[in-house]
Design a protein around this motif. Sequence first.
Motif, PDB file in Angstrom:
ATOM      1  N   LYS A   1      18.327  13.440 -27.161  1.00  0.00           N
ATOM      2  CA  LYS A   1      19.415  14.414 -27.160  1.00  0.00           C
ATOM      3  C   LYS A   1      20.606  13.820 -26.412  1.00  0.00           C
ATOM      4  CE  LYS A   1      16.780  17.537 -29.076  1.00  0.00           C
ATOM      5  NZ  LYS A   1      16.966  17.927 -30.494  1.00  0.00           N
ATOM      6  N   SER A   2      21.803  14.113 -26.857  1.00  0.00           N
ATOM      7  CA  SER A   2      22.998  13.606 -26.193  1.00  0.00           C
ATOM      8  C   SER A   2      23.242  14.370 -24.899  1.00  0.00           C
ATOM      9  CB  SER A   2      24.220  13.747 -27.113  1.00  0.00           C
ATOM     10  OG  SER A   2      24.504  15.124 -27.346  1.00  0.00           O
ATOM     11  N   ILE A   3      24.090  13.804 -24.034  1.00  0.00           N
ATOM     12  CA  ILE A   3      24.449  14.478 -22.789  1.00  0.00           C
ATOM     13  C   ILE A   3      25.101  15.825 -23.091  1.00  0.00           C
ATOM     14  CG2 ILE A   3      25.918  14.346 -20.739  1.00  0.00           C
ATOM     15  CD1 ILE A   3      23.705  12.399 -20.498  1.00  0.00           C
ATOM     16  N   TYR A   4      25.988  15.829 -24.078  1.00  0.00           N
ATOM     17  CA  TYR A   4      26.704  17.056 -24.442  1.00  0.00           C
ATOM     18  C   TYR A   4      25.723  18.142 -24.897  1.00  0.00           C
ATOM     19  CZ  TYR A   4      29.769  20.172 -27.113  1.00  0.00           C
ATOM     20  OH  TYR A   4      30.417  21.283 -27.600  1.00  0.00           O
ATOM     21  N   HIS A   5      24.824  17.801 -25.812  1.00  0.00           N
ATOM     22  CA  HIS A   5      23.872  18.788 -26.328  1.00  0.00           C
ATOM     23  C   HIS A   5      22.915  19.253 -25.223  1.00  0.00           C
ATOM     24  CE1 HIS A   5      21.170  20.767 -29.167  1.00  0.00           C
ATOM     25  NE2 HIS A   5      20.170  20.161 -28.573  1.00  0.00           N
ATOM     26  N   SER A   6      22.471  18.324 -24.386  1.00  0.00           N
ATOM     27  CA  SER A   6      21.528  18.675 -23.314  1.00  0.00           C
ATOM     28  C   SER A   6      22.162  19.640 -22.318  1.00  0.00           C
ATOM     29  CB  SER A   6      21.062  17.406 -22.593  1.00  0.00           C
ATOM     30  OG  SER A   6      20.444  16.513 -23.492  1.00  0.00           O
ATOM     31  N   LEU A   7      23.442  19.422 -21.994  1.00  0.00           N
ATOM     32  CA  LEU A   7      24.121  20.314 -21.046  1.00  0.00           C
ATOM     33  C   LEU A   7      24.324  21.705 -21.639  1.00  0.00           C
ATOM     34  CD1 LEU A   7      26.793  18.000 -19.382  1.00  0.00           C
ATOM     35  CD2 LEU A   7      24.704  18.913 -18.382  1.00  0.00           C
ATOM     36  N   ILE A   8      24.562  21.786 -22.952  1.00  0.00           N
ATOM     37  CA  ILE A   8      24.684  23.106 -23.589  1.00  0.00           C
ATOM     38  C   ILE A   8      23.382  23.888 -23.433  1.00  0.00           C
ATOM     39  CG2 ILE A   8      24.900  24.276 -25.813  1.00  0.00           C
ATOM     40  CD1 ILE A   8      26.920  22.175 -26.635  1.00  0.00           C
ATOM     41  N   VAL A   9      22.257  23.201 -23.653  1.00  0.00           N
ATOM     42  CA  VAL A   9      20.949  23.854 -23.526  1.00  0.00           C
ATOM     43  C   VAL A   9      20.709  24.310 -22.092  1.00  0.00           C
ATOM     44  CG1 VAL A   9      18.463  23.522 -23.755  1.00  0.00           C
ATOM     45  CG2 VAL A   9      20.006  22.564 -25.476  1.00  0.00           C
ATOM     46  N   ILE A  10      21.028  23.441 -21.125  1.00  0.00           N
ATOM     47  CA  ILE A  10      20.781  23.768 -19.710  1.00  0.00           C
ATOM     48  C   ILE A  10      21.726  24.870 -19.237  1.00  0.00           C
ATOM     49  CG2 ILE A  10      20.855  22.846 -17.364  1.00  0.00           C
ATOM     50  CD1 ILE A  10      18.448  21.903 -18.955  1.00  0.00           C
ATOM     51  N   ASN A  11      23.000  24.794 -19.628  1.00  0.00           N
ATOM     52  CA  ASN A  11      23.991  25.775 -19.153  1.00  0.00           C
ATOM     53  C   ASN A  11      23.762  27.177 -19.728  1.00  0.00           C
ATOM     54  OD1 ASN A  11      25.306  23.949 -17.507  1.00  0.00           O
ATOM     55  ND2 ASN A  11      26.818  23.384 -19.061  1.00  0.00           N
ATOM     56  N   LYS A  12      22.997  27.277 -20.816  1.00  0.00           N
ATOM     57  CA  LYS A  12      22.662  28.595 -21.359  1.00  0.00           C
ATOM     58  C   LYS A  12      21.748  29.389 -20.411  1.00  0.00           C
ATOM     59  CE  LYS A  12      23.247  27.771 -26.313  1.00  0.00           C
ATOM     60  NZ  LYS A  12      22.577  27.690 -27.644  1.00  0.00           N
TER      61      LYS A  12
END
Length: 309
Positions: A176-187
Motif C-alpha cells: 500500500k502507498s503512504i497516501y493510501h495507508s494514511l487515509i486508512v489510519i486517519n479514518k
Amino acid sequence: MSYELINDEYLLLVKEAEELKKKLANTHFTIETRAIVENMLNEGKNITQIANELQRDRSNIGREIQKHKQIVLSFSSSIVSPCLKYSTCPIKNFECYKTCKNIEINLCEKLISSPHVCNGCSTKKNCRHVKYYYKAIEANNEYRKKWSGDRIGLQYSQLELNILNNDFKNLVLNNKSIYHSLIVINKRGFNFKKFTIYKQIEKNQLELKSSNLPRCRKSKKTEEKNRSYKNKNIDGHTYEDYENHKKENPKDNEIQLDTVEGIKENNAPVLLTIEIVKINFLFIFKINAQTAEEVKFKLKYLITILDIW
C-alpha cells in the motif's frame, strides 16, 4: 542418567545462551551496563571477558567503546594541539583536533591493540602520549543527547507511535502507498500528515525504513537482450570504410536513410526519411511498419515515380 540425555541438556543450554546473547545484543546500553564496562576496563579486562560478563557479542562491546571513548591530553600536549599536522595546517584553530576528520596523532603503541583505551594501563600516570578513556557517565550522556536529537519533532503519544510502527507499517509492507495507508489510519480519528511522515521515515525516526517503501523496492530482473548481431562479420560496413569510399569516389551521391518512431508498439506506423546530402533535400514517407520489407517497397516506389532507372 544416560550420556544422550546429558548431551541433549547441554545442547539445550547452549541454544538458550545463544538466544539470550542475540536478544541482549539488540538492546540498548544502559548506565548500569556502561558502568560495568568501565569498571572492567579499569581492572584491565579485555573485550572478550566483558562480553562474557554482559552476555553480549564482542563486536557489540567494541563498537560501544570505540564510539564513546574520550580523548585526554597530557600537560605537555595541552598547550599545543596534539595533531602532527598542526604547524602546517591552513585551517587550524583552537581545539580543532576535537572535530577534525583528518587529524593525525602520535599514539602510544598500546592503543593500537584492543580495547584501544587507556583505562587499565599501568603506566598511564607517567605517559605523555595522548590518552583515550571510556567513561560510563560521559558515554551515557553522549548517547542520550544523540538519541533525543534524532527524535526531535516526534510529538506523538504512545498510542499514535504504536499505530505508526505497527498498523501503518504493515499496510505499507503489504504494497500500500503512504497516501493510501494514511487515509486508512486517519479514518480512525487520527490526523497524520503525509509530508511529515515522509520526513520522519527519511530521518529513521520510525520503524518503517525508506527501503520498505514500494518505489524503493528492487524491480524484477529484465531478460537480457539478444546482442549476437554485434558478433557478425561487418567487414566493409565500418565508419572507416565509409570515409575511405568517400575519398576514393568523390563524385558519388550520398543518400542517408533513417526511421522516426513514435509510440513503440508492435508493427506501428513510422516515418521513413531519405536525405540527399549533397543538395540537403529530404524525402519523408509514412510506412506501415519498421521492417525491411516496408523499406524496400517504399524505395522501389520512389525509384518508379522518379524514373531513375
